[in-house]
Design a protein around this motif. Sequence first.
Motif, PDB file in Angstrom:
ATOM      1  N   ILE A 237      -0.848  23.729  67.812  1.00 19.05           N
ATOM      2  CA  ILE A 237      -0.594  22.360  68.281  1.00 19.05           C
ATOM      3  C   ILE A 237      -0.981  22.228  69.750  1.00 19.05           C
ATOM      4  CG2 ILE A 237       1.217  20.646  68.722  1.00 19.05           C
ATOM      5  CD1 ILE A 237       2.667  21.897  66.222  1.00 19.05           C
ATOM      6  N   ASP A 238      -0.585  23.206  70.557  1.00 22.70           N
ATOM      7  CA  ASP A 238      -0.915  23.166  71.988  1.00 22.70           C
ATOM      8  C   ASP A 238      -2.422  23.166  72.217  1.00 22.70           C
ATOM      9  OD1 ASP A 238       1.810  23.201  72.509  1.00 22.70           O
ATOM     10  OD2 ASP A 238       1.850  25.336  73.046  1.00 22.70           O
ATOM     11  N   HIS A 239      -3.140  23.975  71.457  1.00 17.34           N
ATOM     12  CA  HIS A 239      -4.599  24.007  71.593  1.00 17.34           C
ATOM     13  C   HIS A 239      -5.198  22.637  71.262  1.00 17.34           C
ATOM     14  CE1 HIS A 239      -4.615  28.327  72.107  1.00 17.34           C
ATOM     15  NE2 HIS A 239      -5.938  28.339  72.128  1.00 17.34           N
ATOM     16  N   LEU A 240      -4.758  22.071  70.160  1.00 15.03           N
ATOM     17  CA  LEU A 240      -5.322  20.781  69.740  1.00 15.03           C
ATOM     18  C   LEU A 240      -4.962  19.681  70.726  1.00 15.03           C
ATOM     19  CD1 LEU A 240      -4.738  21.023  65.897  1.00 15.03           C
ATOM     20  CD2 LEU A 240      -6.865  21.427  67.160  1.00 15.03           C
ATOM     21  N   GLU A 241      -3.728  19.701  71.230  1.00 13.91           N
ATOM     22  CA  GLU A 241      -3.333  18.710  72.234  1.00 13.91           C
ATOM     23  C   GLU A 241      -4.158  18.850  73.513  1.00 13.91           C
ATOM     24  OE1 GLU A 241       0.887  19.334  72.637  1.00 13.91           O
ATOM     25  OE2 GLU A 241       1.340  17.804  71.140  1.00 13.91           O
ATOM     26  N   GLY A 242      -4.602  20.059  73.797  1.00 17.05           N
ATOM     27  CA  GLY A 242      -5.423  20.305  74.982  1.00 17.05           C
ATOM     28  C   GLY A 242      -6.906  20.119  74.721  1.00 17.05           C
ATOM     29  N   ASN A 243      -7.241  19.473  73.598  1.00 18.11           N
ATOM     30  CA  ASN A 243      -8.632  19.231  73.208  1.00 18.11           C
ATOM     31  C   ASN A 243      -9.430  20.520  73.057  1.00 18.11           C
ATOM     32  OD1 ASN A 243      -8.454  16.400  72.985  1.00 18.11           O
ATOM     33  ND2 ASN A 243      -8.612  16.226  75.199  1.00 18.11           N
ATOM     34  N   ILE A 244      -8.751  21.576  72.637  1.00 13.54           N
ATOM     35  CA  ILE A 244      -9.412  22.853  72.373  1.00 13.54           C
ATOM     36  C   ILE A 244      -9.657  22.925  70.874  1.00 13.54           C
ATOM     37  CG2 ILE A 244      -9.189  25.361  72.497  1.00 13.54           C
ATOM     38  CD1 ILE A 244      -7.308  24.859  74.931  1.00 13.54           C
ATOM     39  N   SER A 245     -10.855  23.266  70.487  1.00 19.24           N
ATOM     40  CA  SER A 245     -11.239  23.242  69.073  1.00 19.24           C
ATOM     41  C   SER A 245     -10.495  24.280  68.257  1.00 19.24           C
ATOM     42  CB  SER A 245     -12.746  23.493  68.930  1.00 19.24           C
ATOM     43  OG  SER A 245     -13.031  24.846  69.232  1.00 19.24           O
ATOM     44  N   ILE A 246     -10.435  24.025  66.966  1.00 16.30           N
ATOM     45  CA  ILE A 246      -9.817  24.981  66.056  1.00 16.30           C
ATOM     46  C   ILE A 246     -10.588  26.295  66.059  1.00 16.30           C
ATOM     47  CG2 ILE A 246     -10.985  24.306  63.926  1.00 16.30           C
ATOM     48  CD1 ILE A 246      -8.128  24.543  62.621  1.00 16.30           C
ATOM     49  N   GLU A 247     -11.903  26.222  66.278  1.00 10.02           N
ATOM     50  CA  GLU A 247     -12.707  27.443  66.351  1.00 10.02           C
ATOM     51  C   GLU A 247     -12.270  28.311  67.528  1.00 10.02           C
ATOM     52  OE1 GLU A 247     -14.082  24.408  65.824  1.00 10.02           O
ATOM     53  OE2 GLU A 247     -14.708  24.712  63.749  1.00 10.02           O
ATOM     54  N   GLU A 248     -12.022  27.664  68.655  1.00 10.17           N
ATOM     55  CA  GLU A 248     -11.572  28.429  69.823  1.00 10.17           C
ATOM     56  C   GLU A 248     -10.169  28.981  69.599  1.00 10.17           C
ATOM     57  OE1 GLU A 248     -11.254  28.122  74.661  1.00 10.17           O
ATOM     58  OE2 GLU A 248     -12.431  26.626  73.570  1.00 10.17           O
ATOM     59  N   PHE A 249      -9.309  28.192  68.950  1.00  7.98           N
ATOM     60  CA  PHE A 249      -7.974  28.701  68.610  1.00  7.98           C
ATOM     61  C   PHE A 249      -8.105  29.965  67.769  1.00  7.98           C
ATOM     62  CE2 PHE A 249      -4.729  29.075  65.320  1.00  7.98           C
ATOM     63  CZ  PHE A 249      -3.598  29.279  66.100  1.00  7.98           C
ATOM     64  N   LEU A 250      -8.961  29.927  66.758  1.00  5.81           N
ATOM     65  CA  LEU A 250      -9.142  31.088  65.880  1.00  5.81           C
ATOM     66  C   LEU A 250      -9.720  32.272  66.646  1.00  5.81           C
ATOM     67  CD1 LEU A 250     -10.421  29.216  62.713  1.00  5.81           C
ATOM     68  CD2 LEU A 250      -8.150  30.230  63.062  1.00  5.81           C
ATOM     69  N   ASP A 251     -10.585  32.009  67.618  1.00  2.97           N
ATOM     70  CA  ASP A 251     -11.103  33.083  68.475  1.00  2.97           C
ATOM     71  C   ASP A 251      -9.995  33.672  69.341  1.00  2.97           C
ATOM     72  OD1 ASP A 251     -13.688  32.840  67.505  1.00  2.97           O
ATOM     73  OD2 ASP A 251     -14.389  31.610  69.182  1.00  2.97           O
ATOM     74  N   ASP A 252      -9.124  32.796  69.843  1.00  5.70           N
ATOM     75  CA  ASP A 252      -8.028  33.244  70.701  1.00  5.70           C
ATOM     76  C   ASP A 252      -6.964  34.016  69.919  1.00  5.70           C
ATOM     77  OD1 ASP A 252      -9.266  32.036  72.858  1.00  5.70           O
ATOM     78  OD2 ASP A 252      -7.933  30.279  72.881  1.00  5.70           O
TER      79      ASP A 252
ATOM     80  N   ALA B 204      -4.558  28.061  59.304  1.00  3.39           N
ATOM     81  CA  ALA B 204      -4.559  26.952  60.250  1.00  3.39           C
ATOM     82  C   ALA B 204      -4.763  25.626  59.526  1.00  3.39           C
ATOM     83  CB  ALA B 204      -5.637  27.159  61.311  1.00  3.39           C
ATOM     84  N   MET B 205      -5.707  25.599  58.603  1.00  2.00           N
ATOM     85  CA  MET B 205      -5.980  24.358  57.868  1.00  2.00           C
ATOM     86  C   MET B 205      -4.799  23.978  56.978  1.00  2.00           C
ATOM     87  SD  MET B 205      -8.729  23.423  59.204  1.00  2.00           S
ATOM     88  CE  MET B 205      -8.942  21.958  58.214  1.00  2.00           C
ATOM     89  N   ALA B 206      -4.167  24.958  56.358  1.00  2.33           N
ATOM     90  CA  ALA B 206      -3.007  24.670  55.508  1.00  2.33           C
ATOM     91  C   ALA B 206      -1.883  24.057  56.339  1.00  2.33           C
ATOM     92  CB  ALA B 206      -2.532  25.937  54.805  1.00  2.33           C
ATOM     93  N   PHE B 207      -1.668  24.579  57.544  1.00  2.00           N
ATOM     94  CA  PHE B 207      -0.646  24.021  58.421  1.00  2.00           C
ATOM     95  C   PHE B 207      -0.969  22.577  58.781  1.00  2.00           C
ATOM     96  CE2 PHE B 207       0.807  23.054  62.730  1.00  2.00           C
ATOM     97  CZ  PHE B 207       2.171  23.137  62.535  1.00  2.00           C
ATOM     98  N   LEU B 208      -2.217  22.315  59.143  1.00  2.00           N
ATOM     99  CA  LEU B 208      -2.621  20.953  59.507  1.00  2.00           C
ATOM    100  C   LEU B 208      -2.508  20.003  58.313  1.00  2.00           C
ATOM    101  CD1 LEU B 208      -5.672  21.748  61.787  1.00  2.00           C
ATOM    102  CD2 LEU B 208      -3.377  21.026  62.490  1.00  2.00           C
ATOM    103  N   GLU B 209      -2.904  20.456  57.138  1.00  2.00           N
ATOM    104  CA  GLU B 209      -2.808  19.621  55.941  1.00  2.00           C
ATOM    105  C   GLU B 209      -1.355  19.313  55.602  1.00  2.00           C
ATOM    106  OE1 GLU B 209      -5.104  21.717  53.010  1.00  2.00           O
ATOM    107  OE2 GLU B 209      -6.977  21.329  54.090  1.00  2.00           O
ATOM    108  N   LEU B 210      -0.482  20.293  55.756  1.00  2.00           N
ATOM    109  CA  LEU B 210       0.938  20.074  55.512  1.00  2.00           C
ATOM    110  C   LEU B 210       1.490  19.039  56.488  1.00  2.00           C
ATOM    111  CD1 LEU B 210       3.507  20.919  53.976  1.00  2.00           C
ATOM    112  CD2 LEU B 210       3.808  22.703  55.697  1.00  2.00           C
ATOM    113  N   GLY B 211       1.075  19.156  57.744  1.00  2.00           N
ATOM    114  CA  GLY B 211       1.505  18.182  58.748  1.00  2.00           C
ATOM    115  C   GLY B 211       1.032  16.782  58.444  1.00  2.00           C
ATOM    116  N   MET B 212      -0.230  16.668  58.023  1.00  2.00           N
ATOM    117  CA  MET B 212      -0.772  15.337  57.675  1.00  2.00           C
ATOM    118  C   MET B 212      -0.021  14.754  56.482  1.00  2.00           C
ATOM    119  SD  MET B 212      -4.907  15.577  58.374  1.00  2.00           S
ATOM    120  CE  MET B 212      -5.184  15.680  56.663  1.00  2.00           C
TER     121      MET B 212
END
Length: 64
Positions: free
Chosen positions: A23-38, A47-55
């Motif tokens: 959530i923090d990465h996305l709020e900071g306009n950091i891509s999901i790709e960079e999150f996965l790299d981090d 990550a996608m399952a979490f986002l889909e559940l949230g939606m």
Amino acid sequence: MDPELIGGTPVFRGTRVPVQSLIDHLEGNISIEEFLDDFPTVSREQAMAFLELGMASLIKEASL
């Protein structure tokens, strides 16, 4: 959540990565790709399952 890991903070299964990190990465306009790299222990599927559940939760709340 496991009270023995990170004080019960929700984490991605099999990792010690808090879901709040995504959530923090996305709020900071950091891509999901960079999150996965981090956080290489988190899979794209997790990550996608979490986002889909949230939606789905937001859509359900909006329709009440």
